[in-house]
Design a protein around this motif. Structure first.
Motif, PDB file in Angstrom:
ATOM      1  N   ASP A  59       0.776  -1.299  -0.055  1.00 49.20           N
ATOM      2  CA  ASP A  59      -0.015   0.190  -0.008  1.00 49.20           C
ATOM      3  C   ASP A  59       0.921   1.200   0.074  1.00 49.20           C
ATOM      4  OD1 ASP A  59      -2.085   1.749   0.264  1.00 49.20           O
ATOM      5  OD2 ASP A  59      -2.340   1.401   2.337  1.00 49.20           O
ATOM      6  N   VAL A  60       1.460   1.562  -1.111  1.00 49.50           N
ATOM      7  CA  VAL A  60       2.375   2.638  -1.299  1.00 49.50           C
ATOM      8  C   VAL A  60       1.717   3.811  -1.213  1.00 49.50           C
ATOM      9  CG1 VAL A  60       3.970   1.461  -2.480  1.00 49.50           C
ATOM     10  CG2 VAL A  60       2.535   2.705  -3.670  1.00 49.50           C
ATOM     11  N   ASN A  61       0.575   4.132  -1.678  1.00 47.10           N
ATOM     12  CA  ASN A  61      -0.392   5.433  -1.444  1.00 47.10           C
ATOM     13  C   ASN A  61      -1.099   5.712  -0.192  1.00 47.10           C
ATOM     14  OD1 ASN A  61      -2.445   3.852  -1.950  1.00 47.10           O
ATOM     15  ND2 ASN A  61      -3.018   4.577  -3.910  1.00 47.10           N
ATOM     16  N   ASN A  62      -0.982   4.771   1.036  1.00 47.98           N
ATOM     17  CA  ASN A  62      -1.544   4.808   2.236  1.00 47.98           C
ATOM     18  C   ASN A  62      -2.872   5.058   2.090  1.00 47.98           C
ATOM     19  OD1 ASN A  62      -0.931   4.588   4.996  1.00 47.98           O
ATOM     20  ND2 ASN A  62      -0.877   6.673   5.172  1.00 47.98           N
ATOM     21  N   ASP A  63      -3.747   4.398   1.361  1.00 49.54           N
ATOM     22  CA  ASP A  63      -5.067   4.480   1.251  1.00 49.54           C
ATOM     23  C   ASP A  63      -5.996   3.128   1.920  1.00 49.54           C
ATOM     24  OD1 ASP A  63      -4.894   2.654  -0.549  1.00 49.54           O
ATOM     25  OD2 ASP A  63      -6.069   3.608  -2.315  1.00 49.54           O
ATOM     26  N   GLU A  64      -5.224   2.398   2.599  1.00 50.24           N
ATOM     27  CA  GLU A  64      -5.520   1.250   3.390  1.00 50.24           C
ATOM     28  C   GLU A  64      -6.020   0.199   2.368  1.00 50.24           C
ATOM     29  OE1 GLU A  64      -7.848   2.213   6.665  1.00 50.24           O
ATOM     30  OE2 GLU A  64      -6.586   3.715   7.419  1.00 50.24           O
ATOM     31  N   SER A  65      -5.455   0.096   1.075  1.00 51.75           N
ATOM     32  CA  SER A  65      -5.818  -0.754   0.390  1.00 51.75           C
ATOM     33  C   SER A  65      -4.758  -0.996  -0.715  1.00 51.75           C
ATOM     34  CB  SER A  65      -6.957  -0.380  -0.653  1.00 51.75           C
ATOM     35  OG  SER A  65      -7.461  -1.294  -1.511  1.00 51.75           O
ATOM     36  N   THR A  66      -4.470  -2.175  -1.026  1.00 47.32           N
ATOM     37  CA  THR A  66      -3.223  -2.648  -1.943  1.00 47.32           C
ATOM     38  C   THR A  66      -4.123  -3.052  -3.186  1.00 47.32           C
ATOM     39  OG1 THR A  66      -2.077  -3.729  -0.002  1.00 47.32           O
ATOM     40  CG2 THR A  66      -1.402  -4.318  -2.263  1.00 47.32           C
ATOM     41  N   ASP A  67      -3.864  -2.148  -4.270  1.00 41.48           N
ATOM     42  CA  ASP A  67      -4.553  -2.322  -5.396  1.00 41.48           C
ATOM     43  C   ASP A  67      -3.635  -1.923  -6.678  1.00 41.48           C
ATOM     44  OD1 ASP A  67      -4.396   0.574  -5.165  1.00 41.48           O
ATOM     45  OD2 ASP A  67      -6.429   0.417  -4.581  1.00 41.48           O
ATOM     46  N   ALA A  68      -4.514  -1.596  -7.625  1.00 43.35           N
ATOM     47  CA  ALA A  68      -3.866  -1.609  -9.217  1.00 43.35           C
ATOM     48  C   ALA A  68      -3.109  -0.045  -9.126  1.00 43.35           C
ATOM     49  CB  ALA A  68      -4.646  -1.670 -10.268  1.00 43.35           C
ATOM     50  N   THR A  69      -3.488   0.817  -8.287  1.00 45.82           N
ATOM     51  CA  THR A  69      -3.202   2.199  -8.052  1.00 45.82           C
ATOM     52  C   THR A  69      -1.953   1.985  -7.549  1.00 45.82           C
ATOM     53  OG1 THR A  69      -5.146   3.044  -7.990  1.00 45.82           O
ATOM     54  CG2 THR A  69      -3.537   4.267  -7.306  1.00 45.82           C
ATOM     55  N   ASP A  70      -1.584   1.246  -6.469  1.00 44.01           N
ATOM     56  CA  ASP A  70      -0.149   0.967  -6.071  1.00 44.01           C
ATOM     57  C   ASP A  70       0.639   0.404  -6.824  1.00 44.01           C
ATOM     58  OD1 ASP A  70      -0.932   1.899  -3.148  1.00 44.01           O
ATOM     59  OD2 ASP A  70      -2.220   0.126  -3.305  1.00 44.01           O
ATOM     60  N   ALA A  71       0.321  -0.550  -7.721  1.00 38.67           N
ATOM     61  CA  ALA A  71       1.189  -1.079  -8.672  1.00 38.67           C
ATOM     62  C   ALA A  71       1.469   0.044  -9.645  1.00 38.67           C
ATOM     63  CB  ALA A  71       0.634  -2.438  -9.255  1.00 38.67           C
ATOM     64  N   SER A  72       0.876   0.731 -10.094  1.00 40.90           N
ATOM     65  CA  SER A  72       0.735   1.809 -11.149  1.00 40.90           C
ATOM     66  C   SER A  72       2.049   2.853 -10.280  1.00 40.90           C
ATOM     67  CB  SER A  72      -0.317   2.567 -11.333  1.00 40.90           C
ATOM     68  OG  SER A  72      -0.261   3.704 -12.313  1.00 40.90           O
ATOM     69  N   ASP A  73       1.853   3.042  -9.212  1.00 43.64           N
ATOM     70  CA  ASP A  73       2.767   4.115  -8.481  1.00 43.64           C
ATOM     71  C   ASP A  73       4.208   3.480  -8.342  1.00 43.64           C
ATOM     72  OD1 ASP A  73       0.438   5.733  -8.050  1.00 43.64           O
ATOM     73  OD2 ASP A  73       0.392   5.267  -6.119  1.00 43.64           O
ATOM     74  N   VAL A  74       4.055   2.135  -7.966  1.00 47.58           N
ATOM     75  CA  VAL A  74       5.521   1.656  -8.115  1.00 47.58           C
ATOM     76  C   VAL A  74       6.013   1.659  -9.448  1.00 47.58           C
ATOM     77  CG1 VAL A  74       6.787  -0.827  -7.938  1.00 47.58           C
ATOM     78  CG2 VAL A  74       4.960   0.039  -6.002  1.00 47.58           C
ATOM     79  N   LEU A  75       5.335   1.336 -10.600  1.00 43.65           N
ATOM     80  CA  LEU A  75       5.920   1.397 -11.792  1.00 43.65           C
ATOM     81  C   LEU A  75       6.524   2.718 -12.320  1.00 43.65           C
ATOM     82  CD1 LEU A  75       3.485  -1.131 -13.713  1.00 43.65           C
ATOM     83  CD2 LEU A  75       5.780  -1.294 -12.987  1.00 43.65           C
ATOM     84  N   ALA A  76       5.706   3.583 -11.950  1.00 46.28           N
ATOM     85  CA  ALA A  76       6.142   5.178 -12.201  1.00 46.28           C
ATOM     86  C   ALA A  76       7.336   5.483 -11.502  1.00 46.28           C
ATOM     87  CB  ALA A  76       4.823   6.064 -11.929  1.00 46.28           C
ATOM     88  N   GLU A  77       7.562   5.085 -10.261  1.00 43.75           N
ATOM     89  CA  GLU A  77       8.686   5.391  -9.409  1.00 43.75           C
ATOM     90  C   GLU A  77      10.078   4.575 -10.119  1.00 43.75           C
ATOM     91  OE1 GLU A  77      10.891   7.029  -6.034  1.00 43.75           O
ATOM     92  OE2 GLU A  77       9.157   7.570  -7.171  1.00 43.75           O
ATOM     93  N   TYR A  78       9.724   3.261 -10.374  1.00 41.21           N
ATOM     94  CA  TYR A  78      10.638   2.617 -11.227  1.00 41.21           C
ATOM     95  C   TYR A  78      10.981   3.233 -12.500  1.00 41.21           C
ATOM     96  CZ  TYR A  78      12.987  -1.468 -13.367  1.00 41.21           C
ATOM     97  OH  TYR A  78      13.775  -2.272 -13.965  1.00 41.21           O
ATOM     98  N   ALA A  79      10.271   3.699 -13.092  1.00 38.11           N
ATOM     99  CA  ALA A  79      10.626   4.465 -14.498  1.00 38.11           C
ATOM    100  C   ALA A  79      11.193   5.552 -14.127  1.00 38.11           C
ATOM    101  CB  ALA A  79       9.354   4.626 -15.271  1.00 38.11           C
ATOM    102  N   LYS A  80      11.101   6.409 -13.106  1.00 38.54           N
ATOM    103  CA  LYS A  80      11.819   7.410 -12.990  1.00 38.54           C
ATOM    104  C   LYS A  80      13.386   7.177 -12.505  1.00 38.54           C
ATOM    105  CE  LYS A  80       8.051  10.027 -10.739  1.00 38.54           C
ATOM    106  NZ  LYS A  80       7.341  10.141  -9.356  1.00 38.54           N
ATOM    107  N   ILE A  81      13.384   6.176 -11.740  1.00 35.75           N
ATOM    108  CA  ILE A  81      14.804   5.836 -11.324  1.00 35.75           C
ATOM    109  C   ILE A  81      15.495   5.340 -12.437  1.00 35.75           C
ATOM    110  CG2 ILE A  81      16.149   4.235  -9.760  1.00 35.75           C
ATOM    111  CD1 ILE A  81      13.758   4.437  -7.651  1.00 35.75           C
ATOM    112  N   SER A  82      14.738   4.428 -13.280  1.00 30.19           N
ATOM    113  CA  SER A  82      15.473   3.584 -14.443  1.00 30.19           C
ATOM    114  C   SER A  82      16.055   4.794 -15.527  1.00 30.19           C
ATOM    115  CB  SER A  82      14.566   2.802 -15.135  1.00 30.19           C
ATOM    116  OG  SER A  82      14.103   1.865 -14.001  1.00 30.19           O
TER     117      SER A  82
END
Length: 67
Positions: A2-25
Protein backbone atom coordinates in the motif's frame (compact mmCIF):
# COMPACT_ATOMS: atom_id res chain seq x y z
CA UNK A 1 2.09 -3.01 -1.06
CA UNK A 2 0.00 0.00 0.00
CA UNK A 3 2.39 2.69 -1.21
CA UNK A 4 -0.26 5.42 -1.44
CA UNK A 5 -1.45 4.78 2.14
CA UNK A 6 -5.15 4.45 1.31
CA UNK A 7 -5.48 1.23 3.33
CA UNK A 8 -5.87 -0.89 0.19
CA UNK A 9 -3.34 -2.78 -1.91
CA UNK A 10 -4.57 -2.37 -5.46
CA UNK A 11 -3.72 -1.53 -9.06
CA UNK A 12 -3.09 2.10 -8.13
CA UNK A 13 -0.25 1.02 -5.88
CA UNK A 14 1.21 -1.10 -8.67
CA UNK A 15 0.98 1.86 -11.02
CA UNK A 16 2.70 4.11 -8.49
CA UNK A 17 5.51 1.57 -8.09
CA UNK A 18 5.97 1.34 -11.85
CA UNK A 19 6.05 5.13 -12.16
CA UNK A 20 8.70 5.35 -9.43
CA UNK A 21 10.71 2.58 -11.08
CA UNK A 22 10.53 4.38 -14.43
CA UNK A 23 11.82 7.59 -12.84
CA UNK A 24 14.75 5.84 -11.21
CA UNK A 25 15.54 3.83 -14.35
CA UNK A 26 15.86 7.00 -16.42
CA UNK A 27 18.15 8.71 -13.93
CA UNK A 28 15.54 10.96 -12.34
CA UNK A 29 15.63 11.31 -8.57
CA UNK A 30 13.46 9.00 -6.50
CA UNK A 31 10.31 10.54 -5.05
CA UNK A 32 9.07 7.77 -2.76
CA UNK A 33 9.46 8.32 0.96
CA UNK A 34 11.32 5.76 3.04
CA UNK A 35 7.97 4.32 4.15
CA UNK A 36 6.77 4.03 0.54
CA UNK A 37 9.98 2.21 -0.36
CA UNK A 38 9.47 -0.24 2.49
CA UNK A 39 5.81 -0.78 1.57
CA UNK A 40 6.61 -1.14 -2.13
CA UNK A 41 9.50 -3.58 -1.78
CA UNK A 42 7.49 -6.77 -1.51
CA UNK A 43 10.26 -9.16 -2.45
CA UNK A 44 12.71 -7.62 0.04
CA UNK A 45 15.54 -6.94 -2.38
CA UNK A 46 15.71 -3.25 -1.37
CA UNK A 47 14.72 -2.15 -4.90
CA UNK A 48 11.22 -0.95 -5.79
CA UNK A 49 10.73 -2.23 -9.32
CA UNK A 50 8.45 -4.04 -11.76
CA UNK A 51 8.66 -7.35 -9.90
CA UNK A 52 7.22 -5.63 -6.84
CA UNK A 53 4.44 -4.14 -8.98
CA UNK A 54 3.64 -7.65 -10.24
CA UNK A 55 3.41 -8.93 -6.68
CA UNK A 56 1.12 -6.04 -5.77
CA UNK A 57 -1.16 -6.93 -8.69
CA UNK A 58 -1.20 -10.57 -7.58
CA UNK A 59 -2.26 -9.50 -4.07
CA UNK A 60 -4.93 -7.26 -5.55
CA UNK A 61 -6.27 -10.04 -7.78
CA UNK A 62 -6.39 -12.45 -4.87
CA UNK A 63 -8.13 -9.94 -2.59
CA UNK A 64 -10.65 -8.83 -5.21
CA UNK A 65 -11.70 -12.39 -6.07
CA UNK A 66 -11.99 -13.51 -2.47
CA UNK A 67 -9.08 -15.94 -2.88
Amino acid sequence: GDVNNDESTDATDASDVLAEYAKISTGSPATFTKKQCIMGDLNGDEIVDSSDASEILAIYAKNSTGG
